[in-house]
Design an enzyme around this catalytic site. Structure first.
Site, mmCIF file in Angstrom:
data_model
loop_
_atom_site.group_PDB
_atom_site.id
_atom_site.type_symbol
_atom_site.label_atom_id
_atom_site.label_comp_id
_atom_site.label_asym_id
_atom_site.label_seq_id
_atom_site.Cartn_x
_atom_site.Cartn_y
_atom_site.Cartn_z
ATOM 1 N N SER A 8 0.867 -1.187 0.000
ATOM 2 C CA SER A 8 0.000 0.000 0.000
ATOM 3 C C SER A 8 0.899 1.231 0.000
ATOM 4 O O SER A 8 2.021 1.184 0.516
ATOM 5 C CB SER A 8 -0.863 0.013 1.264
ATOM 6 N N TYR B 47 -2.254 -0.224 10.020
ATOM 7 C CA TYR B 47 -2.310 -0.626 8.607
ATOM 8 C C TYR B 47 -0.982 -0.326 7.917
ATOM 9 O O TYR B 47 -0.428 -1.168 7.205
ATOM 10 C CB TYR B 47 -3.467 0.103 7.936
HETATM 11 N N1 LIG Z 1 -8.696 -0.779 -2.446
HETATM 12 C C1 LIG Z 1 -7.659 0.000 -2.192
HETATM 13 O O1 LIG Z 1 -7.714 1.217 -2.369
HETATM 14 C C2 LIG Z 1 -6.368 -0.593 -1.698
HETATM 15 C C3 LIG Z 1 -5.232 0.232 -1.692
HETATM 16 C C4 LIG Z 1 -4.010 -0.284 -1.261
HETATM 17 C C5 LIG Z 1 -3.928 -1.594 -0.845
HETATM 18 N N2 LIG Z 1 -5.048 -2.371 -0.849
HETATM 19 C C6 LIG Z 1 -4.880 -3.757 -0.406
HETATM 20 O O2 LIG Z 1 -5.353 -4.612 -1.425
HETATM 21 C C7 LIG Z 1 -5.750 -5.846 -0.838
HETATM 22 C C8 LIG Z 1 -7.126 -6.208 -1.369
HETATM 23 O O3 LIG Z 1 -8.008 -5.167 -0.998
HETATM 24 P P1 LIG Z 1 -9.362 -4.860 -1.787
HETATM 25 O O4 LIG Z 1 -9.363 -3.417 -2.052
HETATM 26 O O5 LIG Z 1 -9.539 -5.822 -2.873
HETATM 27 O O6 LIG Z 1 -10.381 -5.114 -0.579
HETATM 28 P P2 LIG Z 1 -11.717 -5.974 -0.474
HETATM 29 O O7 LIG Z 1 -12.228 -5.688 0.892
HETATM 30 O O8 LIG Z 1 -12.571 -5.730 -1.653
HETATM 31 O O9 LIG Z 1 -11.186 -7.492 -0.540
HETATM 32 C C9 LIG Z 1 -10.440 -8.077 0.492
HETATM 33 C C10 LIG Z 1 -10.806 -9.553 0.577
HETATM 34 O O10 LIG Z 1 -9.983 -10.157 1.582
HETATM 35 C C11 LIG Z 1 -10.793 -11.041 2.332
HETATM 36 N N3 LIG Z 1 -10.219 -11.245 3.657
HETATM 37 C C12 LIG Z 1 -10.208 -10.373 4.689
HETATM 38 N N4 LIG Z 1 -9.638 -10.928 5.756
HETATM 39 C C13 LIG Z 1 -9.254 -12.182 5.397
HETATM 40 C C14 LIG Z 1 -8.632 -13.247 6.072
HETATM 41 N N5 LIG Z 1 -8.262 -13.144 7.360
HETATM 42 N N6 LIG Z 1 -8.386 -14.395 5.402
HETATM 43 C C15 LIG Z 1 -8.777 -14.531 4.104
HETATM 44 N N7 LIG Z 1 -9.404 -13.556 3.414
HETATM 45 C C16 LIG Z 1 -9.628 -12.391 4.056
HETATM 46 C C17 LIG Z 1 -12.158 -10.345 2.396
HETATM 47 O O11 LIG Z 1 -13.201 -11.264 2.731
HETATM 48 C C18 LIG Z 1 -12.276 -9.762 0.998
HETATM 49 O O12 LIG Z 1 -12.921 -10.664 0.132
HETATM 50 C C19 LIG Z 1 -5.676 -5.641 0.664
HETATM 51 O O13 LIG Z 1 -4.451 -6.185 1.128
HETATM 52 C C20 LIG Z 1 -5.661 -4.141 0.819
HETATM 53 O O14 LIG Z 1 -4.987 -3.742 1.992
HETATM 54 C C21 LIG Z 1 -6.256 -1.910 -1.269
#
Ligand SMILES: NC(=O)c1ccc[n+]([C@@H]2O[C@H](COP(=O)([O-])OP(=O)(O)OC[C@H]3O[C@@H](n4cnc5c(N)ncnc54)[C@H](O)[C@@H]3O)[C@@H](O)[C@H]2O)c1
Length: 262
Positions: free
Chosen positions: A140, A155
């Site tokens: 991130s 985070y």
């Molecule tokens: N969306 C953004 O802006 C953004 C930016 C930077 C980083 N990220 C990172 O990208 C990754 C994916 O995020 P996203 O935006 O797709 O979010 P999202 O919430 O759409 O998807 C995350 C998924 O992870 C699953 N999950 C959560 N805890 C879990 C666990 N303990 N074991 C297994 N599965 C689990 C959730 O059920 C969900 O389906 C994350 O690591 C997040 O920190 C997202």
């Protein structure tokens, strides 16, 4: 060439988009998410999009027993996962001086320990099978900069840990033919952006985010999960055969920009 891919956090957002991109290329997919219904739905749709076999598993990446079970099941049914996207993550924000230790441990447990456990068991499966592979972990921008919105200590610490872990694993496992890299998504339009926002306020919240993106992100908008999937599938593929220990930033220029205008 068809490979076996493992995607964590496959049920939503970026993990879902990566699963569909890999499916469209005809790969075999081991899909892992803590939400069993969502991962089943992504599995069904992945078959429709061309996946050459899918094993969906409901599991918590912060549990070593769960991760061990996932990697064993995927290896048994589809072969060792030579392309792994260690992506599952959660975010809870709050000022550090009031932040409950249990919440800190939960964030670190899912985001950092979850990535470590995924890499650990995948690396073992690859070494046992005598094959190399590629592991991509989700970082991130908060690994590199403090967010102006604040309250991001747990985070950002978890994501900073991932960037360090990736470099260390890249050095250690190069001799086994395993590349390890990080992708850094910026503000991507997924449910993650509305974590903690009540349903009734979600639409207004997203509108506000789109507005700020217009002024604060050089490319002037939020990113789409499919745009991150392009970077991830490249890193997972042999097209990135000389890339390891690196960080591919996919953030519309967010971290390139300073707020200073003097
Ligand atoms: N969306 C953004 O802006 C953004 C930016 C930077 C980083 N990220 C990172 O990208 C990754 C994916 O995020 P996203 O935006 O797709 O979010 P999202 O919430 O759409 O998807 C995350 C998924 O992870 C699953 N999950 C959560 N805890 C879990 C666990 N303990 N074991 C297994 N599965 C689990 C959730 O059920 C969900 O389906 C994350 O690591 C997040 O920190 C997202």
């Amino acid at each position: 060439m068809t490979v076996t891919a493992l995607v964590t956090g496959a049920g939503s957002g970026i993990g879902r988009a990566v699963s569909f991109a890999l499916a469209a290329d005809g790969h075999k997919l081991g899909l892992v998410d803590i939400d069993g219904d969502r991962v089943e739905a992504v599995a069904t749709e992945s078959i429709g999009r061309g996946a050459n076999g899918v094993v969906p598993i409901a599991a918590d990446v912060s549990s070593e027993e769960d991760v061990r079970r996932c990697v064993a099941k995927i290896t048994d049914h589809l072969g060792p996962p030579t392309a792994t996207f260690a992506n599952a993550g959660i975010e809870v924000n709050g000022p550090a001086h009031e932040f409950p230790l249990a919440t800190w441990q939960q964030i670190l447990g899912v985001n950092l320990t979850g990535v470590f456990l995924t890499a650990k068991h995948v690396l073992r499966a690859l070494i046992d099978a005598g094959v190399g592979g590629s592991i991509v972990c989700t970082g991130s921008p908060s690994a590199f900069v403090g967010f102006a919105g604040g309250g991001n200590a747990a985070y950002s610490a978890s994501k900073g840990g991932i960037i360090a872990l990736v470099k260390s694993l890249a050095v250690d496992y190069a001799r086994h033919g395993v590349r390890v890299n990080a992708v850094v998504p910026g503000s991507i339009d997924t449910p993650h952006l509305s974590i903690g926002i009540p349903d009734a306020e979600r639409a207004a919240h997203l509108e506000g985010l789109e507005r700020s993106a217009g002024t604060q992100i050089p490319l002037g908008r939020l990113g789409r999960p499919e745009e991150v999937a392009e970077a991830v599938t490249w890193l997972l593929s042999t097209r990135a055969s000389y890339v390891t220990g690196s960080t591919v930033v996919c953030d519309g220029g967010l971290t390139a920009r300073s707020a200073n205008d003097f």
